[in-house]
Design an enzyme around this catalytic site. Structure first.
Site, PDB file in Angstrom:
ATOM      1  N   LEU A  23       0.523   3.356  12.450  1.00  0.00           N
ATOM      2  CA  LEU A  23       1.398   4.507  12.629  1.00  0.00           C
ATOM      3  C   LEU A  23       0.922   5.698  11.807  1.00  0.00           C
ATOM      4  O   LEU A  23       0.542   5.551  10.655  1.00  0.00           O
ATOM      5  CB  LEU A  23       2.825   4.154  12.212  1.00  0.00           C
ATOM      6  CG  LEU A  23       3.422   2.896  12.841  1.00  0.00           C
ATOM      7  CD1 LEU A  23       4.811   2.661  12.278  1.00  0.00           C
ATOM      8  CD2 LEU A  23       3.456   3.015  14.340  1.00  0.00           C
ATOM      9  N   GLY A  74       1.333  -1.980   4.906  1.00  0.00           N
ATOM     10  CA  GLY A  74       1.403  -0.520   4.932  1.00  0.00           C
ATOM     11  C   GLY A  74       2.126  -0.026   6.168  1.00  0.00           C
ATOM     12  O   GLY A  74       3.295  -0.313   6.373  1.00  0.00           O
ATOM     13  N   ASP A  75       1.404   0.686   7.000  1.00  0.00           N
ATOM     14  CA  ASP A  75       1.993   1.243   8.222  1.00  0.00           C
ATOM     15  C   ASP A  75       1.448   0.550   9.461  1.00  0.00           C
ATOM     16  O   ASP A  75       1.360   1.139  10.531  1.00  0.00           O
ATOM     17  CB  ASP A  75       1.763   2.755   8.286  1.00  0.00           C
ATOM     18  CG  ASP A  75       0.296   3.138   8.146  1.00  0.00           C
ATOM     19  OD1 ASP A  75      -0.560   2.237   8.072  1.00  0.00           O
ATOM     20  OD2 ASP A  75       0.003   4.341   8.099  1.00  0.00           O
ATOM     21  N   GLU A  76       1.074  -0.724   9.321  1.00  0.00           N
ATOM     22  CA  GLU A  76       0.563  -1.488  10.452  1.00  0.00           C
ATOM     23  C   GLU A  76       1.526  -2.611  10.821  1.00  0.00           C
ATOM     24  O   GLU A  76       2.069  -3.281   9.945  1.00  0.00           O
ATOM     25  CB  GLU A  76      -0.809  -2.085  10.141  1.00  0.00           C
ATOM     26  CG  GLU A  76      -1.891  -1.041  10.011  1.00  0.00           C
ATOM     27  CD  GLU A  76      -3.258  -1.646   9.725  1.00  0.00           C
ATOM     28  OE1 GLU A  76      -4.195  -0.856   9.622  1.00  0.00           O
ATOM     29  OE2 GLU A  76      -3.389  -2.870   9.619  1.00  0.00           O
TER      30      GLU A  76
END
Length: 186
Positions: A23, A74-76
């Site tokens: 993201l 994280g953002d995954e």
């Protein structure tokens, strides 16, 4: 780790497909694309957590009840699609995820836009174990990100060959530096 356990379970029970999503967000005011981590740095961890929760809820709204979503780090996120009768379902779900995540998020007084890059790998043709499948999906996701985000990309063996070539070049450059094999010309 629930993600690994779920992957092993799905591997034992038939065909699965793995999507890894990365993201990114952009502030509407600045239209500057920055990693989701920046939400933590600028709006606080509470808002960053809220963004991740809202993003996962949007993903949940388009996947089937038989599918699985987990945060990879994280953002995954990792989405596991199992028991697929038709391969086009992968593309339909991927497009719906991209569309849902492209809609604005309201975090406090801020309006945040994110985009998703999705890497897709298919079991058993792309890998035989969770680590290999996740690695391959991640390589495909980076290719989607490199191609401009808001898209998906299927894993291909050529991605792994490209990654190995890049690693070999980097290793060779470090060796050349250590051995003083460079000359500067003006």
């Amino acid at each position: 780790n629930n993600l690994t356990k779920n992957l092993i379970f799905e591997l034992k029970n038939g065909n699965i497909d793995i999507l890894i999503l990365n993201l990114f967000n952009e502030y509407e005011k600045e239209l500057k694309i920055i990693p989701c981590k920046e939400v933590n740095d600028t709006l606080g961890h509470e808002m960053g957590d809220l963004l991740l929760i809202e993003a996962s809820n949007r993903i949940l709204s388009v996947i089937r009840e038989t599918d699985f979503i987990g945060r990879f780090g994280g953002d995954e996120f990792v989405v596991i699609l199992s028991d697929l009768k038709d391969i086009t379902i992968i593309e339909i779900i991927s497009n719906k995820i991209i569309e849902k995540l492209s809609e604005a998020f309201i975090l406090g007084k801020e309006k945040i836009h994110i985009s998703a890059s999705i890497g897709i790998t298919i079991y058993p043709s792309d890998g035989s174990n969770p680590a290999e499948l996740l690695s391959n999906a991640e390589q495909a996701m980076y290719k989607a990100k490199k191609n401009g985000r808001k898209q998906y990309h299927y894993y291909r063996k050529s991605l792994q060959i490209e990654a190995k070539k890049r690693q070999s070049i980097v290793s060779d450059l470090y060796s050349a530096i250590e051995l003083n094999q460079f000359e500067v010309f003006y």
